[in-house]
Design a protein around this motif. Structure first.
Motif, mmCIF file in Angstrom:
data_model
loop_
_atom_site.group_PDB
_atom_site.id
_atom_site.type_symbol
_atom_site.label_atom_id
_atom_site.label_comp_id
_atom_site.label_asym_id
_atom_site.label_seq_id
_atom_site.Cartn_x
_atom_site.Cartn_y
_atom_site.Cartn_z
ATOM 1 N N LYS A 150 1.054 -1.303 -0.129
ATOM 2 C CA LYS A 150 0.083 0.042 0.303
ATOM 3 C C LYS A 150 0.783 1.335 -0.005
ATOM 4 N N GLU A 151 0.427 2.523 -0.176
ATOM 5 C CA GLU A 151 0.865 3.635 -0.347
ATOM 6 C C GLU A 151 0.717 4.159 1.207
ATOM 7 N N LYS A 152 1.889 4.407 1.629
ATOM 8 C CA LYS A 152 1.802 4.952 3.144
ATOM 9 C C LYS A 152 1.268 6.491 3.143
ATOM 10 N N PRO A 153 0.428 6.808 4.185
ATOM 11 C CA PRO A 153 -0.252 8.320 4.499
ATOM 12 C C PRO A 153 1.156 9.148 4.754
ATOM 13 N N PHE A 210 -5.578 4.176 9.130
ATOM 14 C CA PHE A 210 -4.702 3.411 7.909
ATOM 15 C C PHE A 210 -4.139 2.046 8.470
ATOM 16 N N PHE A 211 -3.791 0.950 7.725
ATOM 17 C CA PHE A 211 -3.513 -0.255 8.266
ATOM 18 C C PHE A 211 -2.231 -0.798 7.431
ATOM 19 N N THR A 212 -1.233 -1.377 8.114
ATOM 20 C CA THR A 212 0.170 -2.077 7.598
ATOM 21 C C THR A 212 -0.357 -2.940 6.495
ATOM 22 N N ASP A 213 0.571 -3.623 5.778
ATOM 23 C CA ASP A 213 0.291 -4.423 4.780
ATOM 24 C C ASP A 213 0.156 -5.893 5.214
ATOM 25 N N HIS A 214 0.475 -5.993 6.470
ATOM 26 C CA HIS A 214 0.238 -7.355 6.941
ATOM 27 C C HIS A 214 -0.420 -7.640 7.931
#
Length: 354
Positions: free
Chosen positions: A13-16, A26-30
């Motif tokens: 994902k693109e980080k905010p 927002f949530f991390t990739d895993h």
């Protein structure tokens, strides 16, 4: 050592931006998942790409609220280390909540190892700007597809993570709190001392009323006499009266906050008198009128420390310290955040380096 299967995402994902984080948006990739069934116990630990979970519509979590959760944080230090703050205490408290909700205990050491691996996989998601952190949400849900009112026979233990800024849009500025007159959050013997979803669902009405009147949160009184201060929606609460810091004692209806316990230890280390006891709203009002109510603040993992600039009780507004952060509150905030971000020595042994 628990062997954890790891499946890395193919679509990061693109980080905010750090100034757009807010809280829990927002949530991390895993994410981490661990399953439980009655005849097998906890099994199949895995880290997988963050994704929706699929549950039967009859899963007991939907109908009877059999669920518990925790909240803790990871921090990037000034010298680029990653620190966890008292994670063992969170998993220990999770098992206390499990016991109250009839959920099978987890292995606390395995849970911590899983968390460390998950953070390692998603380390790049930990924000480093002042006041930011990686919020960690472990939770357990009852998945048994049966409408009978009984404990579930299957569960999932899940950990998700979210980069966050300040919990309150006001930041460290003093917040305004409305003292709830009509509704109650919990009573001794109920689930107030457990971290379970129903406690928070039951507090939403008070939050709705407070927000409508321009206040950040609700201060709950006891459910029997409606006189004694208990806690704020997301925080334990402290008052400084005539040089002494007072916080409501743990009575079975108040969540035993880990930040609360940490602040008591810091106060004791600074030789500031601190008491855990019942304190009534009448005592607070009297202290305000005689000029001995000096400060008030809330503590919690999400909010860290929030100075309270105003309390509203019925038709009276109690303005604390001219609406500014107090000296003790500022010291506690600086001490806690300094330990968490590695700029102060951790003489308490609270942090774990990854």
């Amino acid at each position: 050592m628990m062997e954890i299967k790891v499946e890395l995402t193919a679509n990061k994902k693109e980080k905010p931006a750090s100034d757009k984080l807010g809280f829990g948006q927002f949530f991390t990739d895993h994410m981490f998942i661990l399953d439980y069934i009655e005849d097998k116990g906890w099994h199949d630990p895995r880290i997988i790409p963050y994704q929706p979970i699929s549950l039967d519509p009859a899963a007991k979590v939907f109908h009877y609220g059999q669920t518990v959760f925790e909240g803790l944080k990871a921090y990037v230090t000034v010298d680029n280390r990653v620190l966890l703050f008292r994670p063992e205490s969170n998993f220990k408290r999770l098992n206390v909540s499990n016991d109250r909700l009839c959920i099978p205990a987890i292995n606390e050491e395995h849970a911590l190892e899983a968390l460390k691996q998950l953070i390692t996989v998603d380390r790049e998601w930990i924000p480093s700007e002042p006041g930011t952190s990686l919020y960690i949400r472990p939770f357990i849900i009852a998945t048994d597809p049966c409408l009978g009112v009984a404990s579930s026979k299957s569960y999932q233990f899940i950990i998700i993570m979210s980069p966050v800024g300040s919990y309150y849009k006001e930041g460290i500025k003093p917040v305004k709190i409305l003292v709830e007159q009509h509704y109650v959050r919990a009573v001794a013997g109920g689930t107030g001392g457990a971290k379970t979803g129903g406690n928070y669902a039951g507090s939403l009405k008070g939050q709705e009323i407070a927000s409508r009147d321009g206040y950040s949160q609700t201060l709950w009184l006891d459910g029997i006499e409606r006189r004694y201060v208990e806690e704020v929606g997301s925080m334990n609460i402290f008052f400084k009266i005539n040089g002494r810091v007072i916080t409501p004692e743990l009575n079975g209806s108040i969540l035993p906050g880990i930040t609360r316990d940490s602040m008591i230890q810091v106060l004791q280390s600074k030789n500031i008198p601190v008491e855990e006891r019942r304190i009534s709203i009448d005592e607070i009002l009297e202290a305000y009128h005689n000029g001995t109510l000096e400060e008030a603040f809330g503590t919690g993992t999400a909010a860290v420390i929030s100075p309270i600039g105003e309390l509203k009780w019925k038709d009276e507004k109690i303005v604390l310290n001219n609406g500014e952060i107090g000296e003790v509150t500022q010291m506690l905030y600086d001490t806690l955040t300094g330990i968490q971000n590695g700029s102060l020595e951790d003489s308490f042994g609270w942090t774990i380096k990854l």
